[in-house]
Design an enzyme around this catalytic site. Structure first.
Site, PDB file in Angstrom:
ATOM      1  N   GLU A 399       0.818  -1.214   0.000  1.00 38.32           N
ATOM      2  CA  GLU A 399       0.000   0.000   0.000  1.00 38.32           C
ATOM      3  C   GLU A 399       0.854   1.269   0.000  1.00 38.32           C
ATOM      4  O   GLU A 399       0.533   2.242  -0.691  1.00 38.32           O
ATOM      5  CB  GLU A 399      -0.943  -0.010   1.209  1.00 38.32           C
ATOM      6  N   HIS A 499      -6.092  -6.214 -10.660  1.00 46.55           N
ATOM      7  CA  HIS A 499      -5.538  -7.187  -9.717  1.00 46.55           C
ATOM      8  C   HIS A 499      -5.333  -8.542 -10.389  1.00 46.55           C
ATOM      9  O   HIS A 499      -4.349  -9.240 -10.114  1.00 46.55           O
ATOM     10  CB  HIS A 499      -6.460  -7.338  -8.501  1.00 46.55           C
TER      11      HIS A 499
END
Length: 583
Positions: A399, A499
């Site tokens: 992240e 993803h």
């Protein structure tokens, strides 16, 4: 067939005009241009890195025989490349070079997804150029629809009541459709609080299954490109992927029940109360106390505090977040020689114990994410107690790397560029996670290749580097998932399956880390960390998997410049990508 912006590429190691062993090309080595034949052309004198970078791009454009690129050069001003706007420069300390970044404009209007990255030595000699540029043709540069008219169309398209201030910051841009190759003048609306409508067969559940965690518990935020002449929605994508105080040595129990040592700060130099505020690393950790993100809670006034330097077991979530954020900062600083997330020493703020009732009944929230230049952590229920996602160092590395990408290549979060955005974050996550937790950080044979182990409801990880198919992801371009014709990226299709497709590039990097020659690994862990980080940093916003391969090769040509087996190492890079169908 994709018709993206024209790709301009140069690397000194591949230039036949440069003698073998030379690591840079001097400005004098370029053609003399307009100089009279009886005189030697004076060597260019550059007053800045920007001026030198412009000169090199100009020279390369002049030598390119593609009309779309030749047309970008202004004959009367050979010292400048028209339409290139300076974005900034960055020291590539790990490579010993510096890069300058531009974006293209045409008739003073930005070209969406364009970019030029010029790498030079300290003496301003050319090493490499990576650019996506093009000639804008066949489109009227004067808009037919104003902001308000387009905003009304956007509101109808999304089915949302959009406030007028959403359109205040909208700007005009030229957009090239990658399917048809046609040019459009478009209004670019950023951070629009409305998601695209559902289209096709995919549902949000399909995308959530691929991500492994649900949508981020933040208000919808999308960037839209809308044709400024007819109001067609052209493209959209998610806008979301200081005097020095006295440090104090602190201890505390983390979410893994381990006793950890870390730096905090004394509230009062004469007292004993400590805060989770590391003045050396600029890492600060706060407790939201299960505040609902739907209500946009403010950051608490002070970081987490304890009456002494021992935080005990009462602040496990905060201790894990603080420790792991510090580890990520250290890795970027020591291994990649980057000064924090933005390379300018920004403070790294973490907020634990977040909830979002619109996504999941409190007090749990299966998510951790980078948003508003901060890290936010939810928590899950395990064995009768809440466990913060701050325990997952690989997820935190992932992240926070979205923040690094945001301040470097700024990869558009949709389709292939979005998949690269996710992949480079995964790469950093798996490397940083194993750097601190593997039995032997230098031996990838001892590594755990899973990202977010156990975070899926069935106990599987979010993704698996070693074998992406274990989590239902592809390991080769043969299984690349593309949007259907006319389908726009949205949460329902995971922004163009970012993803899902990211695992193809992940597997290429796994190959880099594990490939051997004569029984030994070709690359060290540090090699791959530097290669992937610097390759990401030189990409343009709408980069493709092929661009990522070329960028990695370019970095390798520079990074291994003094290595007698440079060619062998570069060939291994190409092979690592070829094995997953990226050429």
């Amino acid at each position: 067939m994709s018709t993206s912006l024209e790709f301009l590429h140069y690397h000194v190691a591949e230039d036949p005009a440069v003698s073998p062993g030379e690591n840079a090309r001097t400005p004098e080595s370029f053609p003399a241009g307009a100089a009279a034949p009886e005189f030697d052309a004076p060597a260019p004198i550059f007053t800045s890195n920007e001026a030198a970078a412009r000169f090199y791009v100009d020279q390369l454009l002049r030598s390119d025989d593609r009309p779309a690129l030749e047309s970008l050069v202004e004959p009367e001003r050979p010292e400048r490349v028209p339409g290139l706007v300076f974005d900034g420069e960055q020291d590539l300390r790990a490579a010993g070079t510096r890069q300058v970044r531009f974006h293209q404009t045409s008739r003073n209007i930005p070209v969406f997804g364009s970019g030029a990255v010029v790498e030079m030595t300290e003496s301003r000699e050319l090493v490499s150029v990576n650019a996506r540029l093009d000639e804008v043709t066949g489109v009227d540069p004067i808009e037919s629809l104003d902001r308000a008219e387009v905003l009304a169309r956007l509101a109808r398209y999304t089915g949302s009541d959009l406030p007028p201030d959403v359109g205040v910051g909208a700007t005009l841009t030229f957009y090239k459709d990658e399917d048809s190759g046609s040019w459009h003048l478009a209004w670019l609306f950023t951070e629009v609080p409305a998601e695209p409508p559902a289209t096709g067969d995919e549902t949000a559940d399909d995308a959530d299954e691929i991500r492994g965690m649900g949508p981020r518990p933040v208000p919808p935020s999308f960037d839209y490109l809308v044709d400024a002449h007819d109001g067609e929605i052209l493209f959209c994508y998610s806008a979301v992927a200081t005097a020095l105080p006295t440090p104090a040595r602190c201890v505390g129990i983390d979410e893994n029940d381990d006793r950890q040592t870390f730096l905090g700060q004394l509230v009062d130099p004469g007292g004993t109360t400590c805060r989770l505020s590391d003045p050396l690393r600029a890492v600060h950790t706060y407790d939201l106390r299960f505040a609902d993100l739907d209500s946009d809670p403010p950051v608490p006034r002070n970081p987490v505090e304890a009456p002494t330097s021992d935080f005990g077991t009462t602040n496990r979530a905060a201790v894990s977040a603080h420790l792991n954020a510090s580890r990520v900062q250290d890795f970027y600083k020591v291994v990649l020689q980057r000064d924090g997330i933005d390379d300018k020493g920004m403070d790294l703020i973490s907020l634990v114990n977040a909830t979002a009732a619109s996504m999941e009944p409190p007090p749990t929230l299966l998510n951790a994410f980078w948003w508003k230049r901060r890290m936010w952590y939810g928590q899950i229920s395990r064995n009768g107690r809440l466990v913060s996602l701050s325990r997952y160092l690989d997820v935190i590395g992932h992240e926070l790397t979205h923040g690094v990408i945001e301040s470097t290549s700024n990869l558009v979060y949709a389709t292939q560029s979005g998949a690269l955005n996710e992949s480079y974050a995964d790469v950093a996550g798996v490397i940083i996670g194993n750097w601190y937790t593997a039995p032997d950080r230098h031996d990838v044979g001892t590594w755990d290749w899973k990202i977010g182990a156990g975070l899926r409801p069935d106990g599987r990880p979010l993704r698996d580097f070693e074998d992406p198919t274990r989590t239902g992801h592809p390991a080769h371009m043969n299984n690349f998932r593309a949007l259907r014709p006319g389908e726009l990226p949205s949460n329902r299709n995971d922004q163009g399956w970012v993803h899902f497709n990211s695992s193809i590039h992940n597997k290429a990097v796994h190959n880099l880390l594990t490939m051997t020659k004569n029984g030994a690994r070709v690359f060290t862990v540090e090699d791959v960390a530097v290669l992937t980080y610097l390759a990401m940093a030189r990409l343009t916003p709408r980069a493709t998997f092929t661009d990522a391969l070329q960028a990695t090769v370019d970095v390798g040509l520079t990074y291994f410049g003094g290595d007698p087996d440079r060619k062998g190492k570069v060939d291994t890079i190409r092979e690592a990508y070829r094995l997953v169908g990226i050429t």
